[in-house]
Scaffold this active site. Structure first.
Site, PDB file in Angstrom:
ATOM      1  CG  HIS A  45      -1.133  11.569 -12.807  1.00  0.00           C
ATOM      2  ND1 HIS A  45      -1.234  11.679 -14.167  1.00  0.00           N
ATOM      3  CD2 HIS A  45      -2.347  11.883 -12.294  1.00  0.00           C
ATOM      4  CE1 HIS A  45      -2.472  12.063 -14.456  1.00  0.00           C
ATOM      5  NE2 HIS A  45      -3.162  12.183 -13.348  1.00  0.00           N
ATOM      6  CG  ASP A  57      -7.349  11.834  -6.029  1.00  0.00           C
ATOM      7  OD1 ASP A  57      -8.268  12.658  -5.967  1.00  0.00           O
ATOM      8  OD2 ASP A  57      -7.245  10.970  -6.922  1.00  0.00           O
ATOM      9  CG  HIS A  70      -9.999   7.641 -12.564  1.00  0.00           C
ATOM     10  ND1 HIS A  70      -9.316   8.832 -12.605  1.00  0.00           N
ATOM     11  CD2 HIS A  70     -10.927   7.731 -13.578  1.00  0.00           C
ATOM     12  CE1 HIS A  70      -9.792   9.586 -13.585  1.00  0.00           C
ATOM     13  NE2 HIS A  70     -10.772   8.949 -14.187  1.00  0.00           N
TER      14      HIS A  70
HETATM   15  N1  ACO Z   1       3.151   3.890  -4.647  1.00  0.00           N
HETATM   16  C1  ACO Z   1       4.234   3.090  -4.810  1.00  0.00           C
HETATM   17  N2  ACO Z   1       4.732   2.749  -5.995  1.00  0.00           N
HETATM   18  C2  ACO Z   1       4.121   3.214  -7.085  1.00  0.00           C
HETATM   19  C3  ACO Z   1       2.988   4.063  -7.014  1.00  0.00           C
HETATM   20  C4  ACO Z   1       2.504   4.397  -5.729  1.00  0.00           C
HETATM   21  N3  ACO Z   1       1.450   5.185  -5.584  1.00  0.00           N
HETATM   22  N4  ACO Z   1       2.572   4.385  -8.260  1.00  0.00           N
HETATM   23  C5  ACO Z   1       3.420   3.771  -9.096  1.00  0.00           C
HETATM   24  N5  ACO Z   1       4.359   3.063  -8.384  1.00  0.00           N
HETATM   25  C6  ACO Z   1       5.500   2.320  -8.934  1.00  0.00           C
HETATM   26  C7  ACO Z   1       5.047   1.015  -9.554  1.00  0.00           C
HETATM   27  O1  ACO Z   1       5.063  -0.040  -8.615  1.00  0.00           O
HETATM   28  C8  ACO Z   1       6.068   0.833 -10.642  1.00  0.00           C
HETATM   29  O2  ACO Z   1       7.268   0.404 -10.052  1.00  0.00           O
HETATM   30  P1  ACO Z   1       8.191  -0.684 -10.828  1.00  0.00           P
HETATM   31  O3  ACO Z   1       8.652   0.040 -12.044  1.00  0.00           O
HETATM   32  O4  ACO Z   1       9.244  -1.007  -9.853  1.00  0.00           O
HETATM   33  O5  ACO Z   1       7.290  -1.835 -11.146  1.00  0.00           O
HETATM   34  C9  ACO Z   1       6.320   2.263 -11.137  1.00  0.00           C
HETATM   35  O6  ACO Z   1       6.028   3.101 -10.001  1.00  0.00           O
HETATM   36  C10 ACO Z   1       5.446   2.688 -12.308  1.00  0.00           C
HETATM   37  O7  ACO Z   1       4.089   2.435 -11.952  1.00  0.00           O
HETATM   38  P2  ACO Z   1       2.930   2.092 -12.975  1.00  0.00           P
HETATM   39  O8  ACO Z   1       1.869   1.299 -12.284  1.00  0.00           O
HETATM   40  O9  ACO Z   1       3.510   1.527 -14.238  1.00  0.00           O
HETATM   41  O10 ACO Z   1       2.386   3.546 -13.314  1.00  0.00           O
HETATM   42  P3  ACO Z   1       1.005   3.864 -14.002  1.00  0.00           P
HETATM   43  O11 ACO Z   1       1.232   5.068 -14.830  1.00  0.00           O
HETATM   44  O12 ACO Z   1       0.430   2.661 -14.676  1.00  0.00           O
HETATM   45  O13 ACO Z   1       0.058   4.189 -12.764  1.00  0.00           O
HETATM   46  C11 ACO Z   1      -1.247   5.264 -11.159  1.00  0.00           C
HETATM   47  C12 ACO Z   1      -0.424   5.429 -12.438  1.00  0.00           C
HETATM   48  C13 ACO Z   1      -2.379   4.250 -11.403  1.00  0.00           C
HETATM   49  C14 ACO Z   1      -1.887   6.615 -10.819  1.00  0.00           C
HETATM   50  C15 ACO Z   1      -0.324   4.784 -10.031  1.00  0.00           C
HETATM   51  O14 ACO Z   1       0.713   5.718  -9.805  1.00  0.00           O
HETATM   52  C16 ACO Z   1      -1.081   4.504  -8.728  1.00  0.00           C
HETATM   53  O15 ACO Z   1      -1.604   3.403  -8.555  1.00  0.00           O
HETATM   54  N6  ACO Z   1      -1.132   5.511  -7.788  1.00  0.00           N
HETATM   55  C17 ACO Z   1      -1.895   5.362  -6.580  1.00  0.00           C
HETATM   56  C18 ACO Z   1      -3.350   5.594  -6.840  1.00  0.00           C
HETATM   57  C19 ACO Z   1      -3.673   7.053  -7.073  1.00  0.00           C
HETATM   58  O16 ACO Z   1      -3.246   7.947  -6.331  1.00  0.00           O
HETATM   59  N7  ACO Z   1      -4.485   7.301  -8.110  1.00  0.00           N
HETATM   60  C20 ACO Z   1      -4.953   8.661  -8.439  1.00  0.00           C
HETATM   61  C21 ACO Z   1      -4.416   9.084  -9.741  1.00  0.00           C
HETATM   62  S1  ACO Z   1      -4.890  10.724 -10.055  1.00  0.00           S
HETATM   63  C22 ACO Z   1      -6.471  10.623 -10.572  1.00  0.00           C
HETATM   64  O17 ACO Z   1      -6.963   9.669 -11.078  1.00  0.00           O
HETATM   65  C23 ACO Z   1      -7.269  11.784 -10.339  1.00  0.00           C
END
Ligand code: ACO
Length: 431
Positions: A309, A365, A270
């Site tokens: 996201h 971010d 987050h």
């Molecule tokens: N890098 C690589 N792969 C990713 C990323 C990433 N940053 N984010 C998602 N994916 C992939 C997952 O591995 C998944 O792949 P799959 O379908 O092959 O298994 C697919 O994309 C979907 O990902 P989920 O985890 O289901 O997406 P979710 O909506 O649950 O997660 C989140 C959202 C937590 C923001 C995620 O994208 C992440 O971890 N990002 C990195 C952390 C980040 O930047 N957080 C800040 C968010 S903004 C905020 O809070 C202000």
């Protein structure tokens, strides 16, 4: 049969039910009537992580994740970023309307009265270890405010509630600055109500005690910080807003509820993500190393921090604004050498099938940390800045929840997967 309804046939019993559809949703409680017999509890929905569940009605923030749209109270984020200030935006988010000039002046005047914190809060901060994370200090000290104000529990009294709102908005920057100065071993600075909200925060952080009569914030950096705060003011039902609402729904006071929301924000998935972005950029080290790093991300070794996201499946509109604002900051501070690595990461990721097919774009971010670092903030302060700005949103979400007649204490259901009844086994008989 009414058009705005859903017909459900339960194949276990052959019975058909009709449930109304309103605002693109059905009420989960309408499913409870679907039973196999008198002893059946009734049908529930299973939605880990709230992937498809609306937990409230809200008039605060609108997001269209597919189109990359963000609006506070109907105003597009781009317009607020271009013309508003954080204080005005905070007023809008909390009260629902932009203030008149007189209301804005009064708001600023009243808030300035609340910048100061009780002297003995310094002792509280002093008790932290020299290398305590400032976010841990903020979570604790904002929670500690709960012990100072007897009327903080009087949450349904609008006058008392307004006091807590002003205190929270006024004091969180002071607590954030105390956490920063403690981690640097510097004496705490008293607030200067003659400065703007953000200018005063900068003074409490960076005024050189004994060497400066009055701190004069650099106007470009002051505006950039104000802009970043506007972009972070609210973001509808995210993890920390949900924590604020959940804790507040037990009628806990707003200080401990904000502490809970800040704790949720602390996590690397987050608000902790911009800290992780900088760590990642440093680990990558150079533009040439970007393709190799992307390969490792695609192999599932790690995530590309600052990408992806839950809601935005398009470019995060806040990231776009920050990316453009970065240049004005770098003109003053000098370019952050990590910017080239970030731009290269974005360029490659946005053309790579892995990221394109999963709709992974830079989020807020990805670039904010680069600006914060160029301004002189240590990475550990990044989430604190986010929390400071998001306090307005948490307050707005909390107040909306309290005044919503449909809301009750937040209490989800579960699918029990444990043992059925077992007889207790005395310790000497256990294998
Ligand atoms: N890098 C690589 N792969 C990713 C990323 C990433 N940053 N984010 C998602 N994916 C992939 C997952 O591995 C998944 O792949 P799959 O379908 O092959 O298994 C697919 O994309 C979907 O990902 P989920 O985890 O289901 O997406 P979710 O909506 O649950 O997660 C989140 C959202 C937590 C923001 C995620 O994208 C992440 O971890 N990002 C990195 C952390 C980040 O930047 N957080 C800040 C968010 S903004 C905020 O809070 C202000």
């Amino acid at each position: 049969m009414p058009k705005d309804s859903l017909s459900i046939t339960d194949n276990r019993t052959g019975k058909t039910y009709e449930v109304p559809i309103a605002d693109g949703t059905i009420r989960a409680m309408d499913l409870r009537q679907i039973k196999t017999g008198a002893d059946d509890f009734g049908l529930m929905t299973y939605d880990p992580a709230f992937m498809n569940t609306a937990s409230c009605r809200s008039a605060i923030t609108f997001i269209d994740g597919d189109k990359g749209i963000l609006r506070y109270r109907g105003y597009p984020i781009e317009e607020l970023a271009a013309h508003s200030t954080y204080l005005e935006t905070a007023y809008l988010v909390i009260n629902g309307e932009l203030p008149t000039k007189a209301q804005l002046d009064e708001w600023q005047f009243q808030l300035a009265d609340h910048y100061i914190v009780h002297e003995n809060l310094k002792k509280f901060v002093d008790g932290f270890h020299y290398n305590a994370h400032p976010m841990g200090m903020l979570v604790s000290t904002v929670g500690a405010l709960s012990t100072y104000y007897e009327d903080s529990k009087d949450i349904f009294n609008p006058v008392a509630r307004q006091h807590q709102i002003l205190r929270l908005l006024g004091k969180v920057p002071t607590l954030a600055a105390y956490a920063y100065r403690h981690s640097r071993g510097l004496p705490y600075e008293y607030p200067d109500p003659r400065l703007s909200y953000v200018g005063n925060f900068m003074a409490m952080l960076w005024k050189r005690t004994g060497a400066e009569e009055r701190y004069a914030p650099n106007p470009v950096l002051e505006r950039a910080l104000d802009l970043l705060f506007i972009l972070h003011a609210d973001h509808e039902q995210n993890c920390s807003a949900n924590a604020m609402r959940a804790v507040g729904s037990s009628h806990a006071d707003p200080y401990v509820s904000v502490a809970a929301a800040a704790a949720a924000l602390y996590g690397p998935l987050h608000g902790g993500a911009n800290e992780e972005v900088l760590k990642m950029l440093r680990e990558i080290g150079s533009k040439d190393a970007v393709p190799g790093y992307i390969k490792r991300v695609k192999q599932g070794e790690m995530r590309l921090m600052g990408f992806g996201h839950r809601v935005y499946k398009n470019y995060d509109p806040r990231a776009k604004i920050i990316r453009e604002a970065a240049h004005s900051v770098f003109n003053v501070t000098g370019t952050n050498p990590l910017l080239d690595i970030a731009l290269e990461l974005e360029r490659i990721a946005l053309s790579d099938e892995y990221f394109v097919s999963r709709k992974l774009y830079p989020n807020v971010d990805f670039y904010s940390g680069l600006i914060y670092e160029a301004m002189g903030f240590p990475t550990s302060m990044f989430t604190v800045l986010f929390a400071l700005a998001r306090t307005a949103g948490w307050i707005a979400q909390w107040q909306e929840m309290l005044l919503d007649k449909e809301q009750k204490i937040a209490r989800p259901r579960q699918i029990f997967t444990g043992h059925a009844t077992r007889a207790y086994v005395p310790v000497d008989k256990r294998k």
